[in-house]
Motif scaffolding. Structure first.
Motif, PDB file in Angstrom:
ATOM      1  N   ASN A   1      -9.521  12.532  16.872  1.00  0.00           N
ATOM      2  CA  ASN A   1      -9.224  13.385  17.890  1.00  0.00           C
ATOM      3  C   ASN A   1     -10.023  13.240  19.093  1.00  0.00           C
ATOM      4  O   ASN A   1      -9.151  13.112  20.219  1.00  0.00           O
ATOM      5  N   THR A   2     -11.175  13.195  19.162  1.00  0.00           N
ATOM      6  CA  THR A   2     -11.898  12.957  20.575  1.00  0.00           C
ATOM      7  C   THR A   2     -11.488  11.665  21.171  1.00  0.00           C
ATOM      8  O   THR A   2     -11.114  11.538  22.388  1.00  0.00           O
ATOM      9  N   LEU A   3     -11.629  10.417  20.415  1.00  0.00           N
ATOM     10  CA  LEU A   3     -11.335   9.155  20.982  1.00  0.00           C
ATOM     11  C   LEU A   3      -9.854   9.080  21.483  1.00  0.00           C
ATOM     12  O   LEU A   3      -9.896   8.569  22.643  1.00  0.00           O
ATOM     13  N   PRO A   4      -8.908   9.263  20.597  1.00  0.00           N
ATOM     14  CA  PRO A   4      -7.441   9.476  21.261  1.00  0.00           C
ATOM     15  C   PRO A   4      -7.428  10.245  22.544  1.00  0.00           C
ATOM     16  O   PRO A   4      -6.646   9.885  23.458  1.00  0.00           O
ATOM     17  N   LEU A   5      -8.032  11.349  22.503  1.00  0.00           N
ATOM     18  CA  LEU A   5      -7.943  12.237  23.851  1.00  0.00           C
ATOM     19  C   LEU A   5      -8.572  11.396  24.840  1.00  0.00           C
ATOM     20  O   LEU A   5      -7.854  11.368  26.134  1.00  0.00           O
ATOM     21  N   ILE A   6      -9.729  10.798  24.933  1.00  0.00           N
ATOM     22  CA  ILE A   6     -10.544  10.190  25.888  1.00  0.00           C
ATOM     23  C   ILE A   6      -9.331   8.835  26.353  1.00  0.00           C
ATOM     24  O   ILE A   6      -9.282   8.539  27.559  1.00  0.00           O
ATOM     25  N   LYS A   7      -8.865   8.189  25.178  1.00  0.00           N
ATOM     26  CA  LYS A   7      -7.963   6.982  25.441  1.00  0.00           C
ATOM     27  C   LYS A   7      -6.686   7.266  26.329  1.00  0.00           C
ATOM     28  O   LYS A   7      -6.318   6.664  27.022  1.00  0.00           O
ATOM     29  N   GLY A   8      -6.154   8.671  26.070  1.00  0.00           N
ATOM     30  CA  GLY A   8      -5.149   9.195  26.415  1.00  0.00           C
ATOM     31  C   GLY A   8      -5.166   9.397  28.097  1.00  0.00           C
ATOM     32  O   GLY A   8      -4.450   9.105  28.820  1.00  0.00           O
ATOM     33  N   VAL A   9      -6.433  10.135  28.410  1.00  0.00           N
ATOM     34  CA  VAL A   9      -6.613  10.105  29.603  1.00  0.00           C
ATOM     35  C   VAL A   9      -6.823   9.082  30.474  1.00  0.00           C
ATOM     36  O   VAL A   9      -6.505   8.896  31.615  1.00  0.00           O
ATOM     37  N   ILE A  10      -7.484   7.936  29.902  1.00  0.00           N
ATOM     38  CA  ILE A  10      -7.564   6.765  30.671  1.00  0.00           C
ATOM     39  C   ILE A  10      -6.285   6.127  30.781  1.00  0.00           C
ATOM     40  O   ILE A  10      -5.899   5.637  32.018  1.00  0.00           O
ATOM     41  N   TYR A  11      -5.388   5.863  29.775  1.00  0.00           N
ATOM     42  CA  TYR A  11      -3.973   5.674  29.940  1.00  0.00           C
ATOM     43  C   TYR A  11      -3.150   6.234  30.930  1.00  0.00           C
ATOM     44  O   TYR A  11      -2.367   5.748  31.475  1.00  0.00           O
ATOM     45  N   SER A  12      -3.451   7.515  31.511  1.00  0.00           N
ATOM     46  CA  SER A  12      -2.711   8.082  32.129  1.00  0.00           C
ATOM     47  C   SER A  12      -2.936   7.804  33.678  1.00  0.00           C
ATOM     48  O   SER A  12      -2.261   8.152  34.533  1.00  0.00           O
ATOM     49  N   PHE A  13      -3.804   7.062  33.862  1.00  0.00           N
ATOM     50  CA  PHE A  13      -4.121   6.330  35.349  1.00  0.00           C
ATOM     51  C   PHE A  13      -3.606   4.879  35.191  1.00  0.00           C
ATOM     52  O   PHE A  13      -3.905   4.051  36.120  1.00  0.00           O
ATOM     53  N   THR A  14      -2.972   4.512  34.269  1.00  0.00           N
ATOM     54  CA  THR A  14      -2.122   2.999  34.219  1.00  0.00           C
ATOM     55  C   THR A  14      -0.757   3.104  34.229  1.00  0.00           C
ATOM     56  O   THR A  14       0.037   4.282  34.014  1.00  0.00           O
ATOM     57  N   ASN A  15      -0.141   1.965  34.124  1.00  0.00           N
ATOM     58  CA  ASN A  15       1.273   1.755  34.168  1.00  0.00           C
ATOM     59  C   ASN A  15       1.542   1.131  32.532  1.00  0.00           C
ATOM     60  O   ASN A  15       2.400   0.417  32.438  1.00  0.00           O
ATOM     61  N   PHE A  16       0.494   1.549  31.633  1.00  0.00           N
ATOM     62  CA  PHE A  16       0.835   1.015  30.144  1.00  0.00           C
ATOM     63  C   PHE A  16       2.062   1.406  29.632  1.00  0.00           C
ATOM     64  O   PHE A  16       2.403   2.497  29.705  1.00  0.00           O
ATOM     65  N   LYS A  17       2.737   0.524  29.085  1.00  0.00           N
ATOM     66  CA  LYS A  17       4.182   0.747  28.531  1.00  0.00           C
ATOM     67  C   LYS A  17       4.052   0.765  26.878  1.00  0.00           C
ATOM     68  O   LYS A  17       5.066   1.100  26.264  1.00  0.00           O
ATOM     69  N   GLY A  18       2.706   0.769  26.326  1.00  0.00           N
ATOM     70  CA  GLY A  18       2.549   1.066  24.872  1.00  0.00           C
ATOM     71  C   GLY A  18       2.291  -0.552  24.160  1.00  0.00           C
ATOM     72  O   GLY A  18       1.875  -0.381  23.153  1.00  0.00           O
ATOM     73  N   TYR A  19       2.393  -1.475  24.968  1.00  0.00           N
ATOM     74  CA  TYR A  19       1.866  -2.951  24.665  1.00  0.00           C
ATOM     75  C   TYR A  19       1.875  -3.830  25.804  1.00  0.00           C
ATOM     76  O   TYR A  19       2.171  -3.332  26.800  1.00  0.00           O
TER      77      TYR A  19
ATOM     78  N   GLY B   1       9.037   3.123  26.844  1.00  0.00           N
ATOM     79  CA  GLY B   1       8.232   2.360  27.764  1.00  0.00           C
ATOM     80  C   GLY B   1       7.471   2.966  28.903  1.00  0.00           C
ATOM     81  O   GLY B   1       7.131   2.436  29.860  1.00  0.00           O
ATOM     82  N   GLN B   2       7.308   4.385  28.651  1.00  0.00           N
ATOM     83  CA  GLN B   2       6.427   5.181  29.659  1.00  0.00           C
ATOM     84  C   GLN B   2       5.213   5.800  29.165  1.00  0.00           C
ATOM     85  O   GLN B   2       4.824   6.938  29.245  1.00  0.00           O
ATOM     86  N   PHE B   3       4.316   4.870  28.445  1.00  0.00           N
ATOM     87  CA  PHE B   3       3.308   5.445  27.844  1.00  0.00           C
ATOM     88  C   PHE B   3       2.481   6.003  28.592  1.00  0.00           C
ATOM     89  O   PHE B   3       1.666   6.839  28.545  1.00  0.00           O
ATOM     90  N   GLY B   4       1.975   5.055  29.776  1.00  0.00           N
ATOM     91  CA  GLY B   4       1.108   5.751  30.614  1.00  0.00           C
ATOM     92  C   GLY B   4       1.465   6.933  31.618  1.00  0.00           C
ATOM     93  O   GLY B   4       0.660   8.002  31.673  1.00  0.00           O
ATOM     94  N   PHE B   5       2.651   6.975  31.771  1.00  0.00           N
ATOM     95  CA  PHE B   5       3.301   8.104  32.344  1.00  0.00           C
ATOM     96  C   PHE B   5       3.407   9.301  31.718  1.00  0.00           C
ATOM     97  O   PHE B   5       3.138  10.310  31.982  1.00  0.00           O
ATOM     98  N   GLN B   6       3.728   9.190  30.331  1.00  0.00           N
ATOM     99  CA  GLN B   6       3.772  10.422  29.394  1.00  0.00           C
ATOM    100  C   GLN B   6       2.375  10.749  28.784  1.00  0.00           C
ATOM    101  O   GLN B   6       2.054  11.789  28.551  1.00  0.00           O
ATOM    102  N   SER B   7       1.262   9.910  29.019  1.00  0.00           N
ATOM    103  CA  SER B   7      -0.003  10.238  28.946  1.00  0.00           C
ATOM    104  C   SER B   7      -0.567  11.266  29.896  1.00  0.00           C
ATOM    105  O   SER B   7      -1.053  12.190  29.842  1.00  0.00           O
ATOM    106  N   ALA B   8      -0.182  10.927  31.117  1.00  0.00           N
ATOM    107  CA  ALA B   8      -0.528  11.994  32.310  1.00  0.00           C
ATOM    108  C   ALA B   8       0.364  13.180  32.054  1.00  0.00           C
ATOM    109  O   ALA B   8      -0.252  14.345  32.207  1.00  0.00           O
ATOM    110  N   ASN B   9       1.470  13.192  31.363  1.00  0.00           N
ATOM    111  CA  ASN B   9       2.217  14.266  31.122  1.00  0.00           C
ATOM    112  C   ASN B   9       1.653  15.307  30.030  1.00  0.00           C
ATOM    113  O   ASN B   9       1.525  16.341  30.124  1.00  0.00           O
ATOM    114  N   ALA B  10       1.078  14.428  28.861  1.00  0.00           N
ATOM    115  CA  ALA B  10       0.202  15.196  27.861  1.00  0.00           C
ATOM    116  C   ALA B  10      -1.047  15.699  28.393  1.00  0.00           C
ATOM    117  O   ALA B  10      -1.455  16.854  28.085  1.00  0.00           O
ATOM    118  N   VAL B  11      -1.817  15.005  29.374  1.00  0.00           N
ATOM    119  CA  VAL B  11      -3.066  15.660  30.007  1.00  0.00           C
ATOM    120  C   VAL B  11      -2.601  16.972  30.692  1.00  0.00           C
ATOM    121  O   VAL B  11      -3.314  17.978  30.614  1.00  0.00           O
TER     122      VAL B  11
END
Length: 288
Positions: free
Chosen positions: A26-44, A254-264
């Motif tokens: 729970n907590t760790l995926p939430l933290i990683k999601g917030v971090i990915y929201s500041f990147t252009n990560f595609k999921g791979y 391919g929008q992992f980072g963008f959708q992580s920001a959406n999730a936040v």
């Protein structure tokens, strides 16, 4: 220094593994999601930091805005329908009728079934059975799931049908806390019918109403399974909820980072709405 006794040590041994699992899933995926929201990560693969660009692009993306409008429309309408029908059913099931316990069990069945299972069952109903019935009465026989105008109605119906069960049980629990002498005193003052409900019953079950409203709004804002089973966001993205958009474009688009920001942003929106509901309805409880 106070020593830990065997009882306290046992509680710690039970609690620590649960805390570790909660942090990992729970907590760790939430933290990683917030971090990915500041990147252009595609999921791979590799990724670069883009700062707050994802958050800026969110407010300029018409598809994201459309999904928010659809989700809020569905959540508000489904919340109203569920609470009105649940309260009516609870009042009926709390009255002196035969087979009351059996009926309560039957009404709770939809909540036991998985949302995906219910969704696929209704998918078959809306795709095959309802169109055939429509043909019999002279209609065109088209499925409402294929209509950009009416597909959302099917999702609201399925969400409401499954959610009414739990809300009804909560309202019944609230009604059972109302003392009989309150009704006796009210009947002496001439309180009957709707006036009895408005002035006596509802003020006393308002805390249960608050719980149902908050839970309903939160769950319907996060609607996913029903859309996955019924429409997959279609037709023409007309039933694309925020959760489904985050999943679909984040995992396979391919929008992992963008959708992580959406999730936040979505997480913050749900928290703000829940707090607002709790404070608003809590103030109403104090006034009554």
């Amino acid at each position: 220094m106070k020593k830990i006794n065997d009882r306290q040590r046992t509680f710690l041994m039970i609690t620590i593994p649960i805390l570790i699992l909660f942090f990992c899933f729970n907590t760790l995926p939430l933290i990683k999601g917030v971090i990915y929201s500041f990147t252009n990560f595609k999921g791979y693969g590799s990724y670069d930091w883009v700062g707050i660009r994802n958050y800026i692009d969110l407010f300029q993306d018409s598809r994201v805005g459309k999904s928010y409008l659809f989700t809020f429309k569905l959540a508000v309408l489904a919340t109203i329908i569920v609470n009105v029908l649940s309260l009516i059913l609870a009042l009926g099931l709390n009255s002196k009728i035969k087979f009351k316990s059996t009926l309560r069990g039957l009404y709770f069945i939809p909540n036991i079934l998985g949302a995906l299972v219910v969704g696929y069952i209704f998918n078959y109903f809306f795709t095959y059975i309802l169109p055939e019935f429509n043909k019999m009465i002279g209609g065109n026989g088209d499925s409402i799931l294929a209509s950009t105008k009416w597909a959302w109605v099917a999702i609201v119906l399925v969400c409401a049908w499954q959610s009414i069960a739990m809300n009804t049980i909560i309202y019944i629990s609230g009604l059972q806390t109302v003392p009989e002498d309150v009704y006796e005193a009210g009947s002496i003052d001439g309180a009957t019918g709707f006036a009895k409900f408005k002035n006596l019953t509802f003020p006393l079950i308002l805390p249960f109403f608050t719980i149902n409203m908050v839970l309903c709004m939160k769950n319907f804002l996060m609607v996913f399974d029903q859309i996955m089973a019924l429409t997959k966001g279609g037709p023409a993205q007309s039933t694309e909820s925020i959760s489904y958009l985050i999943y679909n474009n984040g995992m396979s688009g391919g929008q992992f980072g963008f959708q992580s920001a959406n999730a936040v942003i979505f997480f913050i929106v749900i928290v703000v709405i829940s707090i607002f509901q709790m404070n608003f309805l809590g103030n109403k409880e104090e006034q009554l």
